[in-house]
Motif scaffolding. Structure first.
Motif: not given
Length: 187
Positions: A7-8, A28-30, A35-38, A47-51
């Motif tokens: 939960e965020i 996925k959590m990050s 996404d919220k920060v961006v 965001t590039q988190t997934a890759t």
């Protein structure tokens, strides 16, 4: 019953925190929190988190791991460090092994202790380790200090391998990062 759902939370001051979840869902959590920060910063795009590759894991397949273990064994041998630790080093540090080995202090005569101190120094420099217990339990997975660190209280901020004039682990604040560090010499 404890939930594994993440939960965020957003505080009144705007601080975003995330809690819960399980290790397999951390990426996925990050991604969700980034996404919220961006969005909050008003920056467009995905965001590039997934890759983004996780630290130390640039292995494309298992054959690369096998070949890299041989390279690490050779690196350990060249540095006069225990070659039987190659699998352990690859498992824990991945392609960051050379960064760990760069921390090895040649003035430490005992090879096992030299490697252990290199790991601790890496954890201090790169992973913000604050207490010896953080390193021993969380990074190495050991339940208690190994022979080289036996007798040192895991809750201490003192390091048998390095420290400032008072022998304490370095301060990771902005001010502390700019301070020179001295290494204790162990023989």
């Amino acid at each position: 019953e404890m939930s594994r759902r993440d939960e965020i939370f957003e505080s009144d001051s705007g601080l975003l925190s995330i809690a819960g979840g399980k290790l397999t869902g951390y990426r996925k959590m990050s991604e969700r929190i980034m996404d919220k920060v961006v969005k909050r910063l008003g920056r467009g795009g995905e965001t590039q988190t997934a890759t983004t590759a996780l630290g130390g894991n640039d292995f494309h397949d298992f054959s690369y791991v096998v070949a890299y273990r041989k390279e690490v064994r050779a690196m350990l041998n060249e540095a006069g460090l225990p070659t039987d630790r190659a699998d352990y080093m690859v498992h824990l540090y991945g392609v960051q092994v050379p960064l760990v080995l760069a921390q090895a202090d040649s003035s430490i005569a005992n090879a096992e202790l030299r490697l252990l101190c290199a790991e601790l120094d890496f954890a201090i420099e790169r992973e913000q380790v604050q207490k010896l217990g953080d390193f021993v339990v969380r990074r190495t997975g050991r339940r208690r200090p190994s022979k080289g660190l036996a007798g040192v209280d895991p809750g201490t901020r003192a390091s048998p391998c390095r420290g400032g004039p008072d022998g304490r682990l370095p301060d990771h604040s902005a001010q502390g990062r700019d301070q020179p560090r001295d290494r204790a010499r162990h023989r």
